[in-house]
Design a protein around this motif. Sequence first.
Motif, mmCIF file in Angstrom:
data_model
loop_
_atom_site.group_PDB
_atom_site.id
_atom_site.type_symbol
_atom_site.label_atom_id
_atom_site.label_comp_id
_atom_site.label_asym_id
_atom_site.label_seq_id
_atom_site.Cartn_x
_atom_site.Cartn_y
_atom_site.Cartn_z
ATOM 1 N N TYR A 16 0.879 -1.160 0.000
ATOM 2 C CA TYR A 16 0.000 0.000 0.000
ATOM 3 C C TYR A 16 0.920 1.214 0.000
ATOM 4 O O TYR A 16 1.747 1.381 0.907
ATOM 5 C CB TYR A 16 -0.901 -0.002 1.224
ATOM 6 N N GLN A 18 1.873 5.387 -0.535
ATOM 7 C CA GLN A 18 1.516 6.804 -0.549
ATOM 8 C C GLN A 18 2.682 7.578 -1.142
ATOM 9 O O GLN A 18 3.807 7.511 -0.622
ATOM 10 C CB GLN A 18 1.228 7.316 0.863
ATOM 11 N N ARG A 19 2.439 8.271 -2.255
ATOM 12 C CA ARG A 19 3.471 9.093 -2.882
ATOM 13 C C ARG A 19 3.301 10.536 -2.427
ATOM 14 O O ARG A 19 2.235 11.120 -2.558
ATOM 15 C CB ARG A 19 3.348 9.041 -4.413
ATOM 16 N N THR A 31 -3.453 9.905 -5.790
ATOM 17 C CA THR A 31 -4.045 9.170 -4.672
ATOM 18 C C THR A 31 -3.169 7.980 -4.281
ATOM 19 O O THR A 31 -2.309 7.542 -5.048
ATOM 20 C CB THR A 31 -5.446 8.673 -5.039
ATOM 21 N N ASN A 32 -3.415 7.459 -3.068
ATOM 22 C CA ASN A 32 -2.721 6.251 -2.627
ATOM 23 C C ASN A 32 -3.170 5.061 -3.460
ATOM 24 O O ASN A 32 -4.267 5.066 -4.035
ATOM 25 C CB ASN A 32 -2.989 5.988 -1.143
ATOM 26 N N HIS A 59 -1.750 5.195 -9.858
ATOM 27 C CA HIS A 59 -2.336 6.216 -8.999
ATOM 28 C C HIS A 59 -3.278 7.111 -9.800
ATOM 29 O O HIS A 59 -2.901 7.631 -10.863
ATOM 30 C CB HIS A 59 -1.238 7.086 -8.374
ATOM 31 N N SER A 196 8.185 8.293 -0.620
ATOM 32 C CA SER A 196 7.065 7.347 -0.674
ATOM 33 C C SER A 196 7.021 6.546 0.619
ATOM 34 O O SER A 196 8.060 6.130 1.134
ATOM 35 C CB SER A 196 7.218 6.385 -1.857
#
Length: 207
Positions: A16, A18-19, A31-32, A59, A196
Amino acid sequence: MPLPPYQLELGPNVAYVQRMSAAPTYGVRSTNALAPGLLGRLSLLPWLALSFRYTRSFHTIELSSGALGTDAATLEAASQLQVTTLQGALQPTWQVHPRLRLFGSLGLGWGSVIAPAIRIGELSPSTLRQRRGVFIEAPIGLGLSWWALPRWLSVSYEASFAPAFGSSGDAYTPDTYVNPQGLNATASPMPTFRGSAYHHFTLALTL
């Protein structure tokens, strides 16, 4: 302490992700997303392993009014932002139980970005072409691994943060396009990644 009765773990990995974009973002947000991939982990010493990981994520891009330095009220991405990463890491390991290991991770990775074409405007829209880029990241993480079936199958989780640097490619340079009025205009670069955050889950066969 001798080496484990196997030297290699290999199996599917899903993260999972997140950038986080560096400023300025030019009105662009991603978005994640989930990033499926593959993990290989090689035991070098009883207390040290070497891991290799491949992931690919897609994403959704959210574009605000006037994004990318345009004056358009609406912008729409033709597809998702694609990010592919290859990482290698050294993992100091602590065997806290015959079936449980804790490990740290310090690595280096390479990433490839494909930014989709973007439609600008609603009436007589113009299109900003697809652009590409690459970046380097340095993941630092902590994780644990549990032998669900001793000597056969392991399950692991790792949380890591990877600062990013060295971004290059036409995704990160201004680009010229023809606006809805038929005039040449310049679009701002896509925002580079500041880093990230990853949450990795792996199911691996032990060989």
